[in-house]
Design a protein around this motif. Structure first.
Motif, PDB file in Angstrom:
ATOM      1  N   LEU A 177     -10.099 -86.025  13.713  1.00 11.12           N
ATOM      2  CA  LEU A 177      -9.667 -84.642  13.910  1.00 11.12           C
ATOM      3  C   LEU A 177      -9.294 -83.902  12.628  1.00 11.12           C
ATOM      4  CD1 LEU A 177      -7.629 -84.689  17.248  1.00 11.12           C
ATOM      5  CD2 LEU A 177      -9.825 -83.585  16.768  1.00 11.12           C
ATOM      6  N   PRO A 178      -8.592 -84.531  11.655  1.00 11.10           N
ATOM      7  CA  PRO A 178      -8.249 -83.756  10.444  1.00 11.10           C
ATOM      8  C   PRO A 178      -9.465 -83.164   9.747  1.00 11.10           C
ATOM      9  CG  PRO A 178      -6.979 -85.791  10.513  1.00 11.10           C
ATOM     10  CD  PRO A 178      -7.976 -85.874  11.620  1.00 11.10           C
ATOM     11  N   TRP A 179     -10.542 -83.923   9.657  1.00 12.85           N
ATOM     12  CA  TRP A 179     -11.732 -83.412   8.994  1.00 12.85           C
ATOM     13  C   TRP A 179     -12.443 -82.360   9.843  1.00 12.85           C
ATOM     14  CZ3 TRP A 179     -11.171 -84.574   4.266  1.00 12.85           C
ATOM     15  CH2 TRP A 179     -10.607 -85.792   3.896  1.00 12.85           C
ATOM     16  N   LEU A 180     -12.395 -82.529  11.169  1.00 16.24           N
ATOM     17  CA  LEU A 180     -12.997 -81.522  12.041  1.00 16.24           C
ATOM     18  C   LEU A 180     -12.210 -80.215  11.996  1.00 16.24           C
ATOM     19  CD1 LEU A 180     -13.925 -83.757  15.113  1.00 16.24           C
ATOM     20  CD2 LEU A 180     -15.419 -82.900  13.308  1.00 16.24           C
ATOM     21  N   VAL A 181     -10.878 -80.328  11.930  1.00 15.80           N
ATOM     22  CA  VAL A 181     -10.054 -79.116  11.794  1.00 15.80           C
ATOM     23  C   VAL A 181     -10.359 -78.425  10.474  1.00 15.80           C
ATOM     24  CG1 VAL A 181      -7.689 -78.284  11.515  1.00 15.80           C
ATOM     25  CG2 VAL A 181      -8.219 -79.956  13.292  1.00 15.80           C
ATOM     26  N   LEU A 182     -10.539 -79.229   9.423  1.00 14.38           N
ATOM     27  CA  LEU A 182     -10.907 -78.648   8.130  1.00 14.38           C
ATOM     28  C   LEU A 182     -12.243 -77.922   8.228  1.00 14.38           C
ATOM     29  CD1 LEU A 182     -10.257 -78.394   5.103  1.00 14.38           C
ATOM     30  CD2 LEU A 182     -11.467 -80.548   4.752  1.00 14.38           C
ATOM     31  N   GLY A 183     -13.199 -78.512   8.944  1.00 16.88           N
ATOM     32  CA  GLY A 183     -14.478 -77.845   9.141  1.00 16.88           C
ATOM     33  C   GLY A 183     -14.340 -76.561   9.929  1.00 16.88           C
ATOM     34  N   LEU A 184     -13.446 -76.562  10.929  1.00 17.86           N
ATOM     35  CA  LEU A 184     -13.221 -75.352  11.717  1.00 17.86           C
ATOM     36  C   LEU A 184     -12.635 -74.239  10.851  1.00 17.86           C
ATOM     37  CD1 LEU A 184     -13.228 -73.991  14.502  1.00 17.86           C
ATOM     38  CD2 LEU A 184     -10.934 -74.951  14.876  1.00 17.86           C
ATOM     39  N   LEU A 185     -11.683 -74.596   9.991  1.00 18.76           N
ATOM     40  CA  LEU A 185     -11.112 -73.615   9.076  1.00 18.76           C
ATOM     41  C   LEU A 185     -12.176 -73.084   8.117  1.00 18.76           C
ATOM     42  CD1 LEU A 185      -7.697 -75.323   8.233  1.00 18.76           C
ATOM     43  CD2 LEU A 185      -8.096 -73.368   9.746  1.00 18.76           C
ATOM     44  N   GLY A 186     -13.054 -73.988   7.684  1.00 21.11           N
ATOM     45  CA  GLY A 186     -14.134 -73.561   6.797  1.00 21.11           C
ATOM     46  C   GLY A 186     -15.077 -72.588   7.474  1.00 21.11           C
ATOM     47  N   SER A 187     -15.389 -72.832   8.747  1.00 15.02           N
ATOM     48  CA  SER A 187     -16.271 -71.907   9.464  1.00 15.02           C
ATOM     49  C   SER A 187     -15.602 -70.553   9.657  1.00 15.02           C
ATOM     50  CB  SER A 187     -16.661 -72.505  10.816  1.00 15.02           C
ATOM     51  OG  SER A 187     -15.522 -72.658  11.652  1.00 15.02           O
ATOM     52  N   ALA A 188     -14.282 -70.567   9.880  1.00 14.36           N
ATOM     53  CA  ALA A 188     -13.562 -69.298   9.983  1.00 14.36           C
ATOM     54  C   ALA A 188     -13.596 -68.559   8.652  1.00 14.36           C
ATOM     55  CB  ALA A 188     -12.114 -69.554  10.410  1.00 14.36           C
ATOM     56  N   GLY A 189     -13.444 -69.309   7.560  1.00 16.03           N
ATOM     57  CA  GLY A 189     -13.544 -68.684   6.247  1.00 16.03           C
ATOM     58  C   GLY A 189     -14.929 -68.119   5.989  1.00 16.03           C
ATOM     59  N   ALA A 190     -15.963 -68.821   6.464  1.00 16.53           N
ATOM     60  CA  ALA A 190     -17.326 -68.320   6.303  1.00 16.53           C
ATOM     61  C   ALA A 190     -17.524 -67.019   7.068  1.00 16.53           C
ATOM     62  CB  ALA A 190     -18.321 -69.374   6.779  1.00 16.53           C
ATOM     63  N   ALA A 191     -16.932 -66.939   8.261  1.00 18.81           N
ATOM     64  CA  ALA A 191     -17.038 -65.707   9.050  1.00 18.81           C
ATOM     65  C   ALA A 191     -16.365 -64.537   8.328  1.00 18.81           C
ATOM     66  CB  ALA A 191     -16.426 -65.911  10.423  1.00 18.81           C
ATOM     67  N   VAL A 192     -15.223 -64.820   7.720  1.00 17.25           N
ATOM     68  CA  VAL A 192     -14.524 -63.774   6.969  1.00 17.25           C
ATOM     69  C   VAL A 192     -15.359 -63.327   5.770  1.00 17.25           C
ATOM     70  CG1 VAL A 192     -12.473 -63.276   5.581  1.00 17.25           C
ATOM     71  CG2 VAL A 192     -12.248 -64.546   7.724  1.00 17.25           C
ATOM     72  N   LEU A 193     -15.991 -64.292   5.093  1.00 15.26           N
ATOM     73  CA  LEU A 193     -16.835 -63.948   3.955  1.00 15.26           C
ATOM     74  C   LEU A 193     -18.010 -63.067   4.362  1.00 15.26           C
ATOM     75  CD1 LEU A 193     -17.051 -67.243   1.857  1.00 15.26           C
ATOM     76  CD2 LEU A 193     -16.179 -65.036   1.101  1.00 15.26           C
TER      77      LEU A 193
END
Length: 336
Positions: A177-193
């Motif tokens: 889960l920690p790495w999947l949560v990190l991936g989820l945060l990354g996808s949110a950051g990509a959406a913001v970008l």
């Protein structure tokens, strides 16, 4: 002097977990430099050794013990003239390691030296024994299993990888889960970008066509570099020895992919500016992905974290975000 090296008194088995001492054999043929091939063959006939793949040529017994001079492969003993001396048949520069050396580094040295056995010698030059071919093969198979587990992202070793198959639900979730949560945060950051570059997308909607391709290619190039770096770190190869070559490789790969994309995009979409944007983004993203893929495993290993377990997901997030930034910045310059 034609004898077998006696087992070391009081030697624990193994001396160090994961060290070459676990595979050390002391009951091996031993002779002096003036021993003839006929004497060697007579010594070997009718006597069973723990390993007879190589004959250790040593100095005469002394208060400090036998000192290794070289090794003679068994096939050379059998093929030599009867009067040939051991000192003329031996390899005077065989692969030699100190006791306590990591088993993978020891096997790596033996393999690259081209010898069938590996000699273990202490700091005073006293011969302790040989690691025979069968045991070197066992080391290589064990390390191969472990490296596959590492490159596959299974914790830190093949043993823990097998243990992971029987883990309870709570432990499985903790490892994933920690790495999947990190991936989820990354996808949110990509959406913001992407949202931050709405003007570029509105002006040229076809920019969106190439986002998956650029992100994927950067990830693919980075994954190849990660595999190389993690494999090197596992056998003690310093990152500085591969940094320059791998950086240049990433740049050349990026330029090659850009050269393929430029005419293809131009021909299909009929836009030279869009083709230039995509090709430049590919070249830059692949180059940056290579540097990221080298840096993260090194940083994690410096902090005593398993690079194979965490650097892959972390590198994917970082590479994706950087690829998007590079793509849209180049688009803003070229198409603006």
């Amino acid at each position: 002097m034609t004898t077998a090296l006696a087992p070391l008194p009081g030697q624990p088995e193994p001396l160090l977990p994961g060290s070459v001492d676990r595979y050390l054999v002391t009951d091996v043929p031993l002779c002096g430099p003036a021993t003839t091939a006929a004497e060697l063959r007579g010594m070997l006939a009718g006597r069973r050794y723990a390993s007879a793949a190589d004959v250790a040529v040593c100095t005469a017994d002394g208060p400090a013990g036998h000192r290794l001079l070289g090794l003679i492969p068994l096939e050379d003993v059998l093929a030599a003239d009867a009067g040939a001396l051991a000192q003329d048949l031996m390899d005077p520069d065989p692969p030699v390691v100190a006791p306590g050396l990591d088993q993978e580094k020891a096997a790596w040295k033996a393999t690259h030296h081209g010898e069938s056995s590996l000699a273990v010698v202490d700091s005073a030059g006293v011969f302790l024994g040989l690691v025979p071919p069968a045991r070197l093969l066992a080391v290589l198979l064990t390390e191969h299993d472990e490296d596959l587990a590492r490159l596959g992202g299974f914790l830190t070793s093949s043993e823990s990888a097998r243990h992971a198959m029987d883990e309870p639900i709570a432990a499985r979730l903790w490892h994933r889960l920690p790495w999947l949560v990190l991936g989820l945060l990354g996808s949110a950051g990509a959406a913001v970008l992407v949202r931050g570059f709405e003007a570029e997308l509105a002006a040229e909607v076809r920019l969106a066509f190439f986002i998956p391709g650029i992100v994927y290619m950067a990830d693919a190039v980075g994954t190849q570099t990660e595999a190389l770096v993690i494999r090197g770190l596992s056998v003690g190869v310093p990152i500085r020895s591969v940094f320059r070559l791998e950086s240049v490789t990433g740049l050349v790969v990026g330029l090659f992919l850009a050269a393929l994309a430029l005419p293809a995009v131009w021909l299909v979409l009929g836009s030279a500016a869009l083709a230039l944007t995509v090709s430049l983004a590919l070249a830059a993203a692949c180059t940056v992905a290579t540097v990221v893929a080298m840096s993260l495993p090194w940083v994690m290993s410096r902090f005593k974290r398993d690079p194979a377990f965490g650097s892959g997901p972390l590198a994917t997030v970082v590479q994706d975000l950087l690829s998007l930034v590079i793509y849209f910045l180049i688009a803003a310059v070229v198409l603006g």
